[in-house]
Write an enzyme that holds these catalytic residues in place. Structure first.
Site: not given
Length: 544
Positions: A138, A187, A213, A234-237
Site C-alpha cells: 500500500k 486515507m 483505503s 483504522v475503520g475497516g480499510s
C-alpha cells in the site's frame, strides 16, 4: 542591494496528477516483454481477462497460492526471477483493468530476485521463510527513495528516507516487493479514489468500489497481480477491500506488527490505533505473513510493540466451539445476501456440532459516536490544510467524513480526556457483554451490503466497531449475490434514517454476482485463535 530570489511558479494540482500517472505508466513501460494491451470497453467483470491476455506460464505461476509458491521456490522448481517476472506482468494487466497501481518496481524487484536465486544456488536452501515471494505494498508504507503521498497532491514531493520497519522484516525474510498500490485522499474512505490517480474499480463489477483505503491491494490481489499484500486498517480499510474483492484480509490487534515508518496524516491518530495487516488469495497467506513478522521479534527494535510470540491455537477438547452470530448491529439492517450468508454459515456450523449462539449488539451506535469523535481531535485541520494547499478538490467521501461529520470538532485537552474515558468505559462494557455469552469467536457482517456503488460507502460500523475495541478480525469469501434468491424477508419498515439510506442502496440487478464475504472477530490478542478457528471452520464446512 540584494536581489529577491525568484520563486518557481506553483504547479497546478492537475499537472502534478498528470506527472503521477505518467510516472506510473513509465514504470510499466520498463517491462520486457511489453505488457499486452487490454481491448477497449472491457466488460464490468474483468476477472477472467488476465488469463486470456497472458501466456500459460505466467497464468500458472500467478494462480498458485502463497504456500504453494513458497514450496515451489524452496524446492527449486521455480526461481525467484521467474515468479517476479510473472507477477510484474500480471500486476501491469491488473492496472489496466482496475486502476490499482501507483507504480511497478521492476528494476528493484528483479535485482532482489536475482540476489535470491544466487543465494539459493550457492547455499541450496532459501534465504528465509518468504524466499522469492512477491508482496505488494500500500502506497503510504514508507519505501526508501520513493514517494509517499498518503493520497494528497500536496505530498507528491515527499520522498521517504528509510524503509518502514515492516518492509525491513519482510525483506530479511526473503520477500520481493514488486508493486505499490493506490490509496484514497485522506486515507479515510471505504473507497479508493484520489485526485492523483482517479478511482480504483472493483474487478467483479467496475460500477462498484474495490473498497478502501486498501482498495488498490484488494483489486490487484483479486486479479492475481499479487498473492499477498500489506494494507492498513483504522475503520475497516483491510476488511472492506477483502470482502468487496472476494479475497482474505486480516486486521490484527494493535502493537503486534511494526508501526514505524509509514505515512498517516490523521493528527492524533493514536486515539484510535491504526494497524498494518495482510490481504491475500488464501487464509494460509495471512497466517504466513503474521507468523513470519512476529517470529522476527520486532519488539526488540521497536519498543512500542507487545513482546508476544506467535502461538499455536488448539481447539477446545472438552466442549464444542461456541460461535456467536451478530445478525445486525441494531442500527442498520444488512442487505439480503449478507443475511443469507450468515444463515448459511451458521446452519452449516450447527450441522458440524458447533454451538451457535445469537449474539445481540451492544450500543453500537454509541461506539460510532466515540470513534468518530476520536478520529479527528484537531477538527480535521491537518487534512484540510493538506488538501487545500495544493488546490486539489475535495473528494465526496473526504467531505463526508470530515466536513459533514458532526462529531469532527477540535478538542481541548479536557474534551480529549473525556472521549478517552468514554472509549475505555465502552471497552469494559463490551468485555462484560462478550463474557455474558461466552463465545470463542463472533461471526458478523463486514458491511451493511456487498461492494457499494461509487461514493456511497458511508456506513463503517460493521468494521469500525472492532477498531474501537481493538479486536482482531479476519474476512473470508462466502458466496455471490443472487438476485433471484436475495430478497428482503421483512415488512419494509425502517429503523432510522441510516437504515433507510442503506435500504435504498440495495440494487439486486447491479449487485448480482458481486462477492459476499463475512468476518470472524475475536477478543484482543486472540489473533492466532481467530485465524485458527476460521481454518477449522473452512475445513469443516468446505468454504470456497
Amino acid at each position: 542591494m540584494s536581489v529577491p530570489k525568484s520563486q518557481s511558479p506553483k504547479r497546478s494540482w492537475e499537472e502534478i496528477a498528470r506527472e503521477a500517472q505518467d510516472h506510473r505508466d513509465s514504470t510499466i513501460a520498463l517491462l520486457s516483454p511489453r505488457v499486452p494491451k487490454i481491448p477497449a470497453n472491457p466488460p464490468k467483470n474483468v476477472t477472467s481477462i488476465p488469463e486470456q491476455a497472458l501466456n500459460k506460464q505466467i497464468v500458472t505461476i500467478t494462480s498458485l497460492l502463497p504456500g504453494e509458491l513458497l514450496s515451489s521456490l524452496a524446492s527449486g522448481q521455480l526461481t525467484a526471477v521467474q515468479v517476479t517476472n510473472a507477477y510484474l506482468q500480471r500486476a501491469a494487466v491488473a492496472q489496466q483493468l482496475s486502476n490499482c497501481i501507483t507504480e511497478l518496481l521492476p528494476n528493484l524487484a528483479l535485482e532482489r530476485a536475482k540476489e535470491l536465486d544466487t543465494y539459493f544456488q550457492e547455499h541450496k536452501r532459501p534465504i528465509g521463510p518468504l524466499h522469492g515471494l512477491p508482496i505488494s505494498i500500500k502506497e503510504h508504507i514508507g519505501f526508501q527513495g520513493l514517494r509517499c503521498t498518503t493520497g494528497y497532491v500536496s505530498h507528491w514531493d515527499t520522498i521517504v528516507k528509510e524503509d518502514a520497519h515492516i518492509l525491513q522484516v519482510l525483506r530479511d525474510a526473503g520477500a520481493v516487493f514488486h508493486c505499490r498500490t493506490t490509496v484514497p485522499q485522506t486515507m479515510m474512505h471505504l473507497e479508493t479514489d484520489s485526485n492523483l490517480y482517479g478511482v480504483t474499480t472493483n474487478p467483479y463489477n467496475s460500477n462498484l468500489t474495490s473498497g478502501g483505503s486498501s482498495g488498490g491491494e484488494g483489486a490487484v490481489i483479486a486479479l492475481r497481480g499479487s498473492c499477498l499484500g500489506i494494507g492498513s486498517d483504522v475503520g475497516g480499510s483491510i476488511r472492506s477491500p477483502a470482502a468487496n474483492c472476494n479475497i482474505y484480509g486480516f486486521k490484527p490487534t494493535a502493537f503486534r506488527l511494526p508501526t514505524d515508518g509509514w505515512g498517516y496524516m490523521m493528527a492524533g491518530a493514536d486515539t484510535v490505533e491504526t494497524v498494518l495487516g495482510p490481504l491475500s488469495t488464501s487464509l494460509d497467506g495471512l497466517k504466513i505473513f503474521m507468523k513470519t513478522i512476529v517470529d522476527s521479534e520486532p519488539w526488540l527494535t521497536e519498543p512500542a510493540l507487545i513482546p508476544m510470540p506467535w502461538r499455536t491455537y488448539t481447539l477446545p477438547q472438552d466442549r464444542p466451539l461456541k460461535i456467536g452470530v451478530l445478525w445486525h448491529d441494531g442500527v442498520v439492517r444488512p442487505h439480503p445476501p449478507i443475511t443469507r450468508a450468515l444463515k448459511s454459515i451458521s446452519d452449516r456450523l450447527k450441522k458440524q456440532g458447533m454451538q451457535v449462539i445469537d449474539f445481540p449488539s451492544h450500543l453500537h451506535d454509541e461506539a460510532w459516536t466515540i470513534l468518530s469523535s476520536l478520529y479527528y481531535p484537531d477538527g480535521g485541520e491537518a487534512d484540510t490544510e493538506d488538501i487545500e494547499s495544493s488546490g486539489e478538490p475535495w473528494r465526496p467521501l473526504s467531505e463526508w467524513i470530515i466536513k459533514e461529520n458532526p462529531c469532527v470538532k477540535k478538542l481541548s485537552v479536557g474534551e480529549l480526556a473525556y472521549w478517552y474515558e468514554e472509549r475505555e468505559a465502552y471497552r469494559k462494557e463490551y468485555a462484560l457483554h462478550w463474557n455474558k455469552y461466552g463465545i470463542d469467536a463472533l461471526l458478523c457482517p463486514v458491511g451493511p451490503g456487498v461492494a457499494p456503488k461509487h461514493n456511497t460507502a458511508k456506513y463503517w460500523s460493521y468494521t469500525s466497531q472492532w477498531n474501537l475495541l481493538d479486536y482482531p478480525g479476519v474476512v473470508f469469501p462466502v458466496s455471490q449475490v443472487d438476485k433471484a434468491t436475495d430478497v428482503w424477508d421483512d415488512d419494509g419498515s425502517v429503523w432510522n434514517g441510516q437504515d433507510e439510506d442503506n435500504r435504498k442502496l440495495w440494487d439486486p440487478e447491479e449487485f448480482h454476482g458481486a462477492p459476499v464475504g463475512l468476518q470472524l472477530v475475536g477478543r484482543r490478542f486472540e489473533d492466532e485463535k481467530v485465524l485458527g478457528i476460521l481454518e477449522h471452520i473452512k475445513k469443516e464446512i468446505c468454504l470456497p
